[in-house]
Design an enzyme around this catalytic site. Structure first.
Site, PDB file in Angstrom:
ATOM      1  N   HIS A 191       0.869  -1.182   0.000  1.00  0.00           N
ATOM      2  CA  HIS A 191       0.000   0.000   0.000  1.00  0.00           C
ATOM      3  C   HIS A 191       0.901   1.226   0.000  1.00  0.00           C
ATOM      4  O   HIS A 191       2.023   1.195   0.512  1.00  0.00           O
ATOM      5  CB  HIS A 191      -0.867  -0.034   1.267  1.00  0.00           C
ATOM      6  N   ASP A 206       3.174  -4.185   8.158  1.00  0.00           N
ATOM      7  CA  ASP A 206       1.887  -3.515   7.987  1.00  0.00           C
ATOM      8  C   ASP A 206       0.808  -4.596   8.070  1.00  0.00           C
ATOM      9  O   ASP A 206       0.650  -5.398   7.153  1.00  0.00           O
ATOM     10  CB  ASP A 206       1.844  -2.801   6.640  1.00  0.00           C
ATOM     11  N   GLN A 259      -4.427  -5.243   6.774  1.00  0.00           N
ATOM     12  CA  GLN A 259      -5.364  -6.215   6.212  1.00  0.00           C
ATOM     13  C   GLN A 259      -5.327  -7.538   6.961  1.00  0.00           C
ATOM     14  O   GLN A 259      -6.266  -8.343   6.849  1.00  0.00           O
ATOM     15  CB  GLN A 259      -5.045  -6.448   4.721  1.00  0.00           C
ATOM     16  N   LYS A 308     -10.684  -0.951  10.067  1.00  0.00           N
ATOM     17  CA  LYS A 308     -10.805  -2.214   9.342  1.00  0.00           C
ATOM     18  C   LYS A 308     -11.103  -3.390  10.273  1.00  0.00           C
ATOM     19  O   LYS A 308     -11.382  -4.495   9.812  1.00  0.00           O
ATOM     20  CB  LYS A 308      -9.535  -2.478   8.530  1.00  0.00           C
ATOM     21  N   CYS A 352      -4.683   2.375  -3.754  1.00  0.00           N
ATOM     22  CA  CYS A 352      -3.432   2.845  -3.139  1.00  0.00           C
ATOM     23  C   CYS A 352      -2.329   1.800  -3.304  1.00  0.00           C
ATOM     24  O   CYS A 352      -1.509   1.595  -2.398  1.00  0.00           O
ATOM     25  CB  CYS A 352      -3.627   3.198  -1.667  1.00  0.00           C
TER      26      CYS A 352
END
Length: 432
Positions: A142, A219, A222, A248, A388
């Protein structure tokens, strides 16, 4: 379909769970029920999160760590209780290693900037990044995990390198020993791609990075919604920092989380200066508070943190293992359904066991924005664009794609509606 059979018995309380999310009962223009397949963008919120935030505003609203009265004490307690809940959700070794930010982007920028400002010897844990040093990322990141590292290397004279992608949307690890070397100071990568859905082997990469003394940043924006996180295991493998965002994981917007190893957080300089991150202030110089407050300058996102605490409690109640199993099954069912649509190409792994619930695709002859608009006219919410993740799109020779993304409240019937809507889209544009 085999995948639909697999769905039987998973999250048997699915209809009960759906009733926890009031927005899912909405009927849209044209009389269509809402089919929400954009959870990788932002998840919907259960009633308990909404009620918890409203209750805090109605009954306990005050600033934290400052007001010496009952409301201030209640607000401070709720804010710090949220930290405890997040620490438990990710199995953090210490609650003080959990920092609240405004989102995952700020969390990643915090790490990149403080590494640029750090002083010291890398042999002691962390030092400054400079000319001759290298930072390694991946082509599927991202933008929030690309741009901060571009800025870091541009400002320090370091070199940015990256893992490429295979044709099936996985990391190309064939040159890992050439990419991660004694010059590598930072390796930063996504756990689950927001565009390709790919689940990356973060533990294997972290072990290799630690062999050369590099810091590992993950990261998990997700991953956190759909995979169990055990920082005891990840830290043992070599993960040093992990970031995710609240909106999220069925929580509110405006709140993010950064976990970092205590010894590294204590060595890094502050990211922002202001109230509450100080120990003492004089006109000549200031000294700083201990972690986590050293990195939480000013009034924090109080009610958002309280809402996030309620959100992760909700997910823990459902069970992250149950959510992960549901995501694998519903993703497998979606992949089977999408494979029946003529001219549709999925980008990323086609095996549900190798990916998360975000599935990006293109349809021959129809622009992704047109696909999304036609689906929207039928009550089906998906995302269209570059998500993104422009470098990943460029790798596969497309400027944009349509993306569907499921979550714990997604039903097989909603996937059926998507497939029917995609076939309608083809007929609408008179594709043979």
């Amino acid at each position: 379909m085999a995948a639909r059979t697999e769905l039987e018995g998973l999250l048997p309380e699915l209809e009960v769970i759906r009733k926890d999310f009031p927005i899912l009962g909405r009927t849209l223009a044209g009389g269509y029920p809402l089919v929400y397949l954009d959870s990788a963008n932002t998840s919907q919120k259960p009633q308990v999160v909404i009620d918890t935030m409203v209750d805090h505003l109605e009954r306990h609203n005050a600033n934290v760590a400052r007001a010496m009265h009952q409301l201030g004490a209640e607000s401070s307690e709720a804010f710090e209780d949220a930290r405890d809940k997040v620490a438990a959700f990710i199995h953090a070794p210490s609650r003080d290693e959990v920092l609240f930010t405004k989102n995952a982007s700020e969390a990643l920028n915090l790490v990149a900037n403080t590494l640029a400002w750090a002083r010291g010897d890398w042999s002691s844990g962390v030092g400054s990044v400079g000319a001759g040093d290298e930072v390694v990322i991946t082509e599927m990141e991202h933008h929030s995990n690309i741009v901060p590292w571009q800025l870091l290397t541009e400002r320090t004279g370091a070199t940015l390198r990256w893992f490429g992608l295979t044709d099936d949307g996985r990391l190309d690890l064939s040159n890992i020993d050439d990419l991660i070397t004694e010059r590598t100071k930072v390796v930063s990568l996504t756990w689950v791609s927001n565009m390709l859905g790919t689940i990356n082997p973060v533990e294997d990469i972290a072990r290799r990075a630690h062999e050369v003394g590099a810091i590992v940043v993950v990261d998990a924006s997700q991953a956190a919604p759909q995979l169990p996180i055990d920082l005891g295991v990840l830290a043992a493998a070599g993960v040093d920092f992990l970031a995710f965002t609240g909106h999220k994981v069925v929580g509110p917007t405006g709140i993010g989380v950064l976990w970092g190893r205590r010894e590294l957080l204590e060595q890094l300089p502050p990211f922002l200066g202001g109230g509450e991150m100080i120990e003492t202030v004089a006109m000549e110089r200031s000294t700083f508070a201990g972690i986590p407050h050293k990195f939480e300058a000013g009034t924090p996102p109080i009610v958002e943190a309280v809402g996030l605490g309620a959100a992760v409690d909700y997910l823990r109640h459902v069970g992250m293992e149950n959510i992960a199993a549901h995501e694998r099954a519903i993703t497998g069912y979606a992949l089977e359904g999408l494979a029946t649509v003529p001219g549709l190409r999925v980008m990323g792994p086609l095996d549900a066991a190798l990916r998360g619930g975000a599935i990006s695709f293109e349809i021959d002859g129809v622009h992704p924005h047109d696909v999304a608009q036609v689906l929207d006219s039928r009550g089906i919410a998906v995302r269209a664009g570059h998500h993104c993740a422009k470098p990943a799109h460029a790798r596969f020779g497309v400027q944009s794609s349509t993306r569907m993304s499921s979550y714990l409240y997604t039903t097989p019937g909603e996937i059926d509606a998507l497939v029917e809507g995609l076939n309608y889209t083809r007929s609408y544009f008179e594709l043979s």
